[in-house]
Design a protein around this motif. Structure first.
Motif, PDB file in Angstrom:
ATOM      1  N   LEU A   9       0.797  -1.230   0.000  1.00  0.00           N
ATOM      2  CA  LEU A   9       0.000   0.000   0.000  1.00  0.00           C
ATOM      3  C   LEU A   9       0.827   1.276   0.000  1.00  0.00           C
ATOM      4  N   VAL A  10       1.960   1.244   0.646  1.00  0.00           N
ATOM      5  CA  VAL A  10       2.705   2.485   0.845  1.00  0.00           C
ATOM      6  C   VAL A  10       4.007   2.526   0.053  1.00  0.00           C
ATOM      7  N   LYS A  11       4.910   1.662   0.357  1.00  0.00           N
ATOM      8  CA  LYS A  11       6.256   1.754  -0.196  1.00  0.00           C
ATOM      9  C   LYS A  11       6.281   1.673  -1.712  1.00  0.00           C
ATOM     10  N   ASP A  12       5.538   0.728  -2.310  1.00  0.00           N
ATOM     11  CA  ASP A  12       5.553   0.588  -3.769  1.00  0.00           C
ATOM     12  C   ASP A  12       5.135   1.878  -4.466  1.00  0.00           C
ATOM     13  N   ARG A  13       4.269   2.644  -3.866  1.00  0.00           N
ATOM     14  CA  ARG A  13       3.785   3.872  -4.496  1.00  0.00           C
ATOM     15  C   ARG A  13       4.630   5.086  -4.115  1.00  0.00           C
ATOM     16  N   MET A  14       5.000   5.183  -2.871  1.00  0.00           N
ATOM     17  CA  MET A  14       5.684   6.373  -2.383  1.00  0.00           C
ATOM     18  C   MET A  14       7.178   6.365  -2.686  1.00  0.00           C
ATOM     19  N   ASP A  15       7.731   5.215  -2.985  1.00  0.00           N
ATOM     20  CA  ASP A  15       9.173   5.098  -3.160  1.00  0.00           C
ATOM     21  C   ASP A  15       9.582   5.137  -4.634  1.00  0.00           C
ATOM     22  N   ILE A  16       8.845   5.868  -5.445  1.00  0.00           N
ATOM     23  CA  ILE A  16       9.166   6.010  -6.859  1.00  0.00           C
ATOM     24  C   ILE A  16      10.302   7.033  -6.984  1.00  0.00           C
ATOM     25  N   THR A  17      11.330   6.711  -7.718  1.00  0.00           N
ATOM     26  CA  THR A  17      12.483   7.585  -7.882  1.00  0.00           C
ATOM     27  C   THR A  17      12.046   8.950  -8.421  1.00  0.00           C
ATOM     28  N   ALA A  19       9.983  11.041  -7.129  1.00  0.00           N
ATOM     29  CA  ALA A  19       8.662  11.512  -6.677  1.00  0.00           C
ATOM     30  C   ALA A  19       8.811  12.287  -5.374  1.00  0.00           C
ATOM     31  N   ARG A  20       8.002  13.296  -5.229  1.00  0.00           N
ATOM     32  CA  ARG A  20       7.975  14.080  -3.989  1.00  0.00           C
ATOM     33  C   ARG A  20       6.535  14.114  -3.522  1.00  0.00           C
ATOM     34  N   TRP A  21       6.347  13.795  -2.258  1.00  0.00           N
ATOM     35  CA  TRP A  21       4.999  13.712  -1.706  1.00  0.00           C
ATOM     36  C   TRP A  21       4.868  14.635  -0.514  1.00  0.00           C
ATOM     37  N   GLY A  22       3.819  15.440  -0.542  1.00  0.00           N
ATOM     38  CA  GLY A  22       3.445  16.181   0.649  1.00  0.00           C
ATOM     39  C   GLY A  22       2.559  15.281   1.500  1.00  0.00           C
ATOM     40  N   LEU A  23       2.311  15.671   2.718  1.00  0.00           N
ATOM     41  CA  LEU A  23       1.511  14.855   3.622  1.00  0.00           C
ATOM     42  C   LEU A  23       0.091  14.659   3.104  1.00  0.00           C
ATOM     43  N   ALA A  28      -3.920  10.966   0.759  1.00  0.00           N
ATOM     44  CA  ALA A  28      -4.952  10.708  -0.243  1.00  0.00           C
ATOM     45  C   ALA A  28      -4.647   9.438  -1.032  1.00  0.00           C
ATOM     46  N   ILE A  29      -3.401   9.260  -1.447  1.00  0.00           N
ATOM     47  CA  ILE A  29      -3.009   8.062  -2.191  1.00  0.00           C
ATOM     48  C   ILE A  29      -3.150   6.826  -1.313  1.00  0.00           C
ATOM     49  N   PHE A  30      -2.723   6.923  -0.057  1.00  0.00           N
ATOM     50  CA  PHE A  30      -2.828   5.797   0.852  1.00  0.00           C
ATOM     51  C   PHE A  30      -4.281   5.377   1.048  1.00  0.00           C
ATOM     52  N   ARG A  31      -5.166   6.340   1.259  1.00  0.00           N
ATOM     53  CA  ARG A  31      -6.594   6.019   1.439  1.00  0.00           C
ATOM     54  C   ARG A  31      -7.181   5.393   0.181  1.00  0.00           C
ATOM     55  N   LEU A  32      -6.865   5.934  -0.967  1.00  0.00           N
ATOM     56  CA  LEU A  32      -7.403   5.397  -2.210  1.00  0.00           C
ATOM     57  C   LEU A  32      -6.892   3.990  -2.475  1.00  0.00           C
ATOM     58  N   ARG A  33      -5.610   3.757  -2.279  1.00  0.00           N
ATOM     59  CA  ARG A  33      -5.057   2.407  -2.479  1.00  0.00           C
ATOM     60  C   ARG A  33      -5.661   1.412  -1.499  1.00  0.00           C
ATOM     61  N   THR A  34      -5.949   1.846  -0.276  1.00  0.00           N
ATOM     62  CA  THR A  34      -6.582   0.982   0.714  1.00  0.00           C
ATOM     63  C   THR A  34      -7.998   0.618   0.289  1.00  0.00           C
ATOM     64  N   VAL A  35      -8.766   1.592  -0.174  1.00  0.00           N
ATOM     65  CA  VAL A  35     -10.131   1.345  -0.638  1.00  0.00           C
ATOM     66  C   VAL A  35     -10.130   0.363  -1.813  1.00  0.00           C
ATOM     67  N   ILE A  36      -9.222   0.541  -2.735  1.00  0.00           N
ATOM     68  CA  ILE A  36      -9.121  -0.358  -3.889  1.00  0.00           C
ATOM     69  C   ILE A  36      -8.732  -1.759  -3.429  1.00  0.00           C
ATOM     70  N   SER A  37      -7.740  -1.869  -2.559  1.00  0.00           N
ATOM     71  CA  SER A  37      -7.278  -3.174  -2.076  1.00  0.00           C
ATOM     72  C   SER A  37      -8.361  -3.917  -1.304  1.00  0.00           C
ATOM     73  N   ASN A  38      -9.208  -3.182  -0.591  1.00  0.00           N
ATOM     74  CA  ASN A  38     -10.279  -3.806   0.183  1.00  0.00           C
ATOM     75  C   ASN A  38     -11.479  -4.187  -0.672  1.00  0.00           C
ATOM     76  N   GLY A  39     -11.486  -3.780  -1.943  1.00  0.00           N
ATOM     77  CA  GLY A  39     -12.617  -4.081  -2.807  1.00  0.00           C
ATOM     78  C   GLY A  39     -13.810  -3.165  -2.586  1.00  0.00           C
ATOM     79  N   ASP A  40     -13.580  -2.016  -1.964  1.00  0.00           N
ATOM     80  CA  ASP A  40     -14.666  -1.081  -1.648  1.00  0.00           C
ATOM     81  C   ASP A  40     -14.718   0.119  -2.581  1.00  0.00           C
ATOM     82  N   PHE A  41     -14.022   0.053  -3.717  1.00  0.00           N
ATOM     83  CA  PHE A  41     -13.925   1.232  -4.571  1.00  0.00           C
ATOM     84  C   PHE A  41     -15.280   1.683  -5.116  1.00  0.00           C
TER      85      PHE A  41
END
Length: 69
Positions: A9-17, A19-23, A28-41
């Motif tokens: 959920l986190v490292k694969d997306r946030m650790d892109i060479t 990339a710069r992420w604000g909090l 937002a990305i973490f919540r969206l990836r969690t919703v998708i992974s849970n099948g609740d999209f």
């Protein structure tokens, strides 16, 4: 198991060479990836579609109406 979920959920997306992420963007990305992974999209997207007009328009123009009254 928890470590695998964090990596998925986190490292694969946030650790892109380069990339710069604000909090806010990271949350937002973490919540969206969690919703998708849970099948609740689909349920989330219906809720989002209902809330978006209020978030974008009604709140933005709320004070304008009070000035006209």
């Amino acid at each position: 198991m928890m470590e695998g979920a964090c990596r998925h959920l986190v490292k694969d997306r946030m650790d892109i060479t380069g990339a710069r992420w604000g909090l806010a963007g990271a949350k937002a990305i973490f919540r969206l990836r969690t919703v998708i992974s849970n099948g609740d999209f689909e349920e989330y997207w219906k809720y989002h579609a209902q809330c978006e007009p209020l978030r974008v328009h009604a709140v933005r123009y709320r004070d304008t109406h009070s000035l006209a009254a």
